[in-house]
Design an enzyme around this catalytic site. Structure first.
Site, PDB file in Angstrom:
ATOM      1  N   HIS A 248      45.153  35.012  39.954  1.00  0.00           N
ATOM      2  CA  HIS A 248      44.023  35.575  40.606  1.00  0.00           C
ATOM      3  C   HIS A 248      44.424  37.038  41.026  1.00  0.00           C
ATOM      4  O   HIS A 248      44.508  37.451  42.088  1.00  0.00           O
ATOM      5  CB  HIS A 248      43.635  35.003  41.887  1.00  0.00           C
ATOM      6  CG  HIS A 248      43.054  33.535  41.581  1.00  0.00           C
ATOM      7  ND1 HIS A 248      43.993  32.391  41.476  1.00  0.00           N
ATOM      8  CD2 HIS A 248      41.743  32.948  41.393  1.00  0.00           C
ATOM      9  CE1 HIS A 248      43.498  31.317  41.106  1.00  0.00           C
ATOM     10  NE2 HIS A 248      42.014  31.716  41.126  1.00  0.00           N
TER      11      HIS A 248
ATOM     12  N   SER B 184      49.460  42.629  43.687  1.00  0.00           N
ATOM     13  CA  SER B 184      50.608  41.689  43.377  1.00  0.00           C
ATOM     14  C   SER B 184      50.950  42.055  41.978  1.00  0.00           C
ATOM     15  O   SER B 184      52.268  42.106  41.681  1.00  0.00           O
ATOM     16  CB  SER B 184      50.391  40.195  43.612  1.00  0.00           C
ATOM     17  OG  SER B 184      49.053  39.963  43.072  1.00  0.00           O
TER      18      SER B 184
ATOM     19  N   ASP C 144      39.653  32.490  33.693  1.00  0.00           N
ATOM     20  CA  ASP C 144      40.181  31.828  35.000  1.00  0.00           C
ATOM     21  C   ASP C 144      41.618  31.597  34.961  1.00  0.00           C
ATOM     22  O   ASP C 144      42.102  31.104  33.901  1.00  0.00           O
ATOM     23  CB  ASP C 144      39.245  30.433  34.938  1.00  0.00           C
ATOM     24  CG  ASP C 144      39.639  29.430  36.011  1.00  0.00           C
ATOM     25  OD1 ASP C 144      38.920  29.567  36.962  1.00  0.00           O
ATOM     26  OD2 ASP C 144      40.538  28.477  35.962  1.00  0.00           O
TER      27      ASP C 144
ATOM     28  N   ASP D 256      46.748  33.067  43.921  1.00  0.00           N
ATOM     29  CA  ASP D 256      46.172  33.586  45.190  1.00  0.00           C
ATOM     30  C   ASP D 256      44.833  33.714  45.026  1.00  0.00           C
ATOM     31  O   ASP D 256      44.243  34.648  44.818  1.00  0.00           O
ATOM     32  CB  ASP D 256      47.078  35.010  45.448  1.00  0.00           C
ATOM     33  CG  ASP D 256      46.343  35.965  46.478  1.00  0.00           C
ATOM     34  OD1 ASP D 256      45.727  35.459  47.471  1.00  0.00           O
ATOM     35  OD2 ASP D 256      46.397  37.188  46.326  1.00  0.00           O
TER      36      ASP D 256
END
Length: 285
Positions: A41, A99, A142, A168
Site C-alpha cells: 500500500h 516508505s 491491489d 500498510d
C-alpha cells in the site's frame, strides 16, 4: 477509520513505521545476497508537508518536526533523520519520504522493489516519482492480490530468497482489514516463508486488537514481534493514540534496536501517559 496518508504524512505513526523500516533494511542488507521488497500500500511515495492536505492537520509538526528539533541520540533514529535530510536535499525542505522512497534509499543497486497502489491518482504520482529508478516497479493494483502474483519473487534468472513485505493499509474498515492481512500473510508465507513481513496497525481501541494478535500468533513463522509507540494515554476512544508494527521473521537483534529507540521516541513525541513496548508474540528459538 479513514487513514488517508497525505493528511498524516510525517506524523508519529510515520516516525515509528519509518524508523522500523530503515532498521529492517539495514539489518537485511548486512548480508550480501540480493533482496526483494514489496510495498503493498505504497501511496505516492513522496509528500509535501506544505501542501493543503498536510497543513490541514498539522500532524507532521508533532511528529517529524518535533523529532528533528530534538534529535535524540540513537543510531536507528539518527539513520531515519539522515534519510529525511537526504530526501529534502533532493526534493525540497518541505518534502517527506514515504516508505517506497525509504526502501529505494536504503536498498542497493542489485535489489528490487515492487510498490503497489490501487488509487489511480496516487499510483500515477508514484510511477512519476520513481520513473528514473529501474530498481522500482510500480503496480497500479491491489496490494493483497500482488502478494499472490509477485511472491516468491523472480526477475529473469535471479530468484530472491530474502527480502521484506511491508503492509500498510488505510484501515477504512479496521476489523475487516485485519482479516485481509492475516489471510494474505498466511498465504504468502506458503510461497515465501523466509522473508520478513512488517505490518503497520493503528491503535485506537485496544481491545479491538486482541483477536488480531491471537491470530497473528498462529502464523507459521520462526518468530513474531510487536513494536508499539503510544503518544497519548491508551484509553481514549476518540483518536488514534498510537500505532504498532507486527514484525514476522524479524532480523536478528532488531528487537534490541527498537527496544532502545522507542522510549526515546516516546519521550520526544508523547504527552503525559505516553508509552512504548516491545513484546514477542512468538520468541525466536
Amino acid at each position: 477509520m479513514n487513514y488517508r496518508h497525505a493528511f498524516h504524512a510525517g506524523n508519529h505513526a510515520d516516525v515509528l513505521k519509518h524508523v522500523t523500516v530503515l532498521a529492517l533494511c539495514d539489518a537485511l542488507t548486512s548480508k550480501p545476497a540480493p533482496l526483494f521488497a514489496l510495498d503493498t500500500h505504497a501511496g505516492r511515495g513522496l509528500y509535501a508537508l506544505d501542501s493543503n492536505s498536510a497543513q490541514r492537520t498539522g500532524e507532521a509538526e508533532g511528529g517529524i518536526g518535533r523529532l528533528i528539533a530534538e534529535a535524540p541520540k540513537h543510531p536507528a533514529i539518527t539513520r531515519y533523520l539522515a534519510a529525511v535530510k537526504a530526501c529534502r536535499a533532493q526534493h525540497g525542505n518541505a518534502s517527506y519520504p514515504g516508505s517506497p522512497w525509504l526502501l529505494a534509499h536504503a536498498l542497493r543497486e542489485g535489489d528490487r522493489i515492487a510498490a503497489c497502489e490501487l488509487l489511480p491518482e496516487e499510483a500515477a504520482q508514484l510511477k512519476a516519482n520513481f520513473a528514473a529508478d529501474t530498481r522500482v516497479a510500480v503496480h497500479a493494483r491491489d496490494g493483497y492480490e500482488a502478494m499472490k502474483a509477485l511472491l516468491p519473487p523472480k526477475f529473469g534468472d535471479v530468484r530472491f530468497n530474502r527480502g521484506l513485505v511491508l503492509i500498510d493499509p488505510p484501515y477504512e474498515a479496521q476489523l475487516q482489514e485485519f482479516d485481509h492481512i492475516i489471510g494474505a500473510v498466511r498465504e504468502a508465507l506458503v510461497r515465501w516463508p523466509q522473508a520478513s513481513y512488517a505490518v503497520w496497525y493503528p491503535i485506537k481501541l485496544r481491545r479491538s486488537l486482541n483477536q488480531f494478535f491471537r491470530r497473528a500468533a498462529t502464523l507459521p513463522v520462526k518468530s513474531s514481534l510487536l513494536a508499539e509507540l503510544m503518544v497519548h494515554p491508551d484509553d481514549s476512544p476518540l483518536r488514534m493514540n498510537g500505532s504498532g508494527m507486527l514484525l514476522l521473521n524479524p532480523p536478528w537483534q532488531l528487537d534490541q534496536t527498537l527496544r532502545a529507540a522507542l522510549p526515546l521516541l516516546q519521550k520526544v513525541l508523547g504527552e503525559t501517559g505516553a508509552s512504548s513496548r516491545i513484546e514477542w508474540l512468538k520468541p525466536a528459538d
